[in-house]
Design an enzyme around this catalytic site. Structure first.
Site, mmCIF file in Angstrom:
data_model
loop_
_atom_site.group_PDB
_atom_site.id
_atom_site.type_symbol
_atom_site.label_atom_id
_atom_site.label_comp_id
_atom_site.label_asym_id
_atom_site.label_seq_id
_atom_site.Cartn_x
_atom_site.Cartn_y
_atom_site.Cartn_z
ATOM 1 N N LYS A 60 9.908 74.254 78.685
ATOM 2 C CA LYS A 60 10.453 72.903 78.574
ATOM 3 C C LYS A 60 9.449 71.882 79.109
ATOM 4 O O LYS A 60 8.600 72.228 79.943
ATOM 5 C CB LYS A 60 11.746 72.786 79.390
ATOM 6 C CG LYS A 60 12.944 73.564 78.868
ATOM 7 C CD LYS A 60 14.125 73.366 79.798
ATOM 8 C CE LYS A 60 15.355 74.121 79.319
ATOM 9 N NZ LYS A 60 15.926 73.527 78.089
ATOM 10 N N ARG A 90 22.485 81.654 74.085
ATOM 11 C CA ARG A 90 23.219 82.403 73.059
ATOM 12 C C ARG A 90 22.914 83.897 73.116
ATOM 13 O O ARG A 90 23.742 84.716 72.703
ATOM 14 C CB ARG A 90 22.909 81.823 71.675
ATOM 15 C CG ARG A 90 21.471 81.939 71.229
ATOM 16 C CD ARG A 90 21.094 80.935 70.146
ATOM 17 N NE ARG A 90 21.025 79.578 70.684
ATOM 18 C CZ ARG A 90 20.747 78.511 69.952
ATOM 19 N NH1 ARG A 90 20.528 78.633 68.639
ATOM 20 N NH2 ARG A 90 20.680 77.317 70.499
#
Length: 520
Positions: free
Chosen positions: A293, A367
């Site tokens: 990130k 996920r």
């Protein structure tokens, strides 16, 4: 002219006489109570205000002095605003009067919440904070016709994460003014303390809340309810035995060992009742992994375990309330870090149900750990499965902080979640689970599924939900994407700036509502 001079004289007296408490010592203030009272907007042209029952009683004990001061101290109180008076009563050196808006506003279809309840939470919070700023540490609160909402406003509004600061805010103990509706007040306190537990876990720095530390804190919080709760802190060896390859592909980049936290709350007298299974994403710090990130705002990723925090806090709250339901909370806990052992973009991993996943973006890790947790959840004979996760930035783009996005295969489950959210004011909004999005994750070059959609950012929250749906066979399943409601700036007036702990109260209210469905 005579009336104008009289008015000014009374205003001057109010300022001088009723500000004397400022000169008293802090110790004196801390030895005395503050009081929060409510006032509704005027109902007719001749009325300037309409006092609540408690405020009217207090005003009567003062021979109408409170009403008089409200008239001369400025314009009518607006919704959510407070005004403090000093020296009115020997037991309450400081009295905060708060604006409640319109009386009996009720449920608003356009806003999807109970406006009266929200107004009370907002107003009581403002009053309690104004007294906290005066270093008053004991406050009695007007129930304002809905003691549960008043308690929620007080307890949520006073919360501040300052555990690691030398200078801390005055700790305020709030209690109900009078004995009426005490049960509702205590219920509201428990609901709010549950959300505050989630806020504490989300706000704390990642070096303090590791997967192991998280599990230990929840174990400690559930200790008083040991007779109804079973806790399993599953180790990496157990995770490997369960063949949770997707979960392990995320955790292996970190030096912190993963934990699969499993909580069983058995509140139902019917031991044959199928449990509600809650699954929470528990990334205690998300760097993005190899798909790193940007450094800007990466510190906020200490709260990427918000799903696990709200789920576990909901189980703690359900146990405290002794809800007559069975709940199982599952929280796969780990960090997502870059290292020589970390998963690389393009790697293929195998989930617990045997499906293979091409990991094209290691920052789409939530996920992956949820996929294995959902597979495990199906083995527990669930009546319904609800997973909660700070899953996608796309959800924040879609709804912002107004509501949690809900993706579900069950109209019944959506109705229950929505009904609960109207009561709590912590809203939900239904999102699509079209086959259109499924095709974007199943059209994969190397494996059964890709962990990102083939059109990159387009419909990102929807393709993430479609990915999770590939690990669901239960007829009642919902995915709650809470990325947009993870933090609060100033959108929710009764929450200070910081991590929000949303939607804990909605989950608790939803679980409480399931008690009426015996055969599901």
């Amino acid at each position: 002219m005579t009336m104008l001079l009289l008015r000014r004289a009374v205003q001057t007296a109010a300022r001088t006489k009723h500000c004397r408490s400022f000169s008293t010592s802090q110790t004196h203030l801390n030895d005395r109570k503050g009081l929060v009272l409510g006032v509704f907007e005027k109902e007719g042209e001749e009325d300037s205000h309409h006092l609540t029952e408690a405020a009217a009683g207090f005003d009567q004990s003062l021979s109408g002095k409170l009403s008089e001061l409200l008239k001369i101290s400025g314009p009518p109180l607006k919704k959510g605003k407070s005004r403090v008076f000093y020296g009115l009563h020997k037991d309450f050196p400081c009295v905060a009067v708060v604006g409640l808006g319109k009386n009996n506003a009720g449920v608003c279809g356009a806003e999807n919440w109970d406006t009266s309840k929200e107004n009370i939470r907002q107003a009581v919070s403002a009053g309690c904070r104004s007294l906290q700023d005066l270093d008053v540490n004991r406050v009695e609160v007007d129930g304002c016709g809905d003691a549960q909402s008043a308690a929620e406003g007080a307890v949520l509004g006073l919360f501040q994460y300052d555990q690691l600061k030398s200078k801390k805010k005055t700790k305020v103990t709030a209690q109900l003014h009078g004995s009426a509706n005490l049960v509702a007040w205590e219920k509201g306190v428990v609901y709010a303390e549950g959300q505050n537990l989630a806020r504490l876990l989300m706000e704390a720095p990642a070096n303090h809340i590791t997967p192991t530390a998280f599990a230990n804190i929840i174990e400690e919080k559930l200790a008083p309810h040991a007779e109804q709760v079973t806790i399993n802190k599953r180790s990496q060896a157990w995770i490997e035995e369960q063949q949770m390859g997707a979960f392990l592909s995320v955790s292996k980049g970190s030096e912190e060992p993963p934990v699969f936290l499993e909580l069983h709350y058995n509140g139902s007298p019917d031991r044959s009742q199928a449990p509600l299974v809650l699954v929470g994403k528990g990334i205690t710090f998300d760097s993005g992994g190899i798909s790193l990130k940007p450094s800007s705002s990466m510190d906020a990723m200490r709260a990427d375990m918000g799903g696990a925090a709200t789920v576990c806090a909901s189980v703690v709250t359900a146990a405290a309330l002794k809800l007559p339901v069975r709940i199982i909370g599952l929280a796969p806990l780990c960090e997502n870090m870059p290292s020589g052992k970390a998963t690389k973009p393009g790697d293929v991993v195998k989930a617990k149900n045997g499906k293979t996943i091409q990991v094209d973006n290691t920052d789409a890790e939530g996920r992956l750990i949820l996929a294995d947790a959902l597979c495990y959840g199906h083995t527990l004979n669930p009546r319904a499965i609800v997973n909660v996760a700070t899953l996608t930035g796309a959800m924040d783009v879609a709804l912002g902080s107004a509501a949690t996005g809900v993706f579900t295969n069950s109209d019944w489950l959506w109705e229950q979640l929505h009904k609960a959210s109207v009561v709590t004011g912590d809203r939900v909004w239904r999102m699509p689970l079209f086959e259109h999005y499924t095709r974007q994750v199943t059209d994969c070059q190397l494996a059964d599924l890709n962990n990102i959609g083939k059109y990159s950012r387009s419909g990102g929250a929807c393709t993430a939900a479609a990915f999770l749906k590939e690990f669901v066979t239960a007829p009642h399943w919902a995915h709650l994407d809470i990325a947009g409601v993870m933090g609060n700036k100033d959108e929710i007036p009764y929450l200070r700036k910081g991590m929000s702990g949303r939607p804990t109260r909605t989950l608790v209210e939803f679980a409480a509502g399931l008690a009426q469905y015996k055969n599901l």
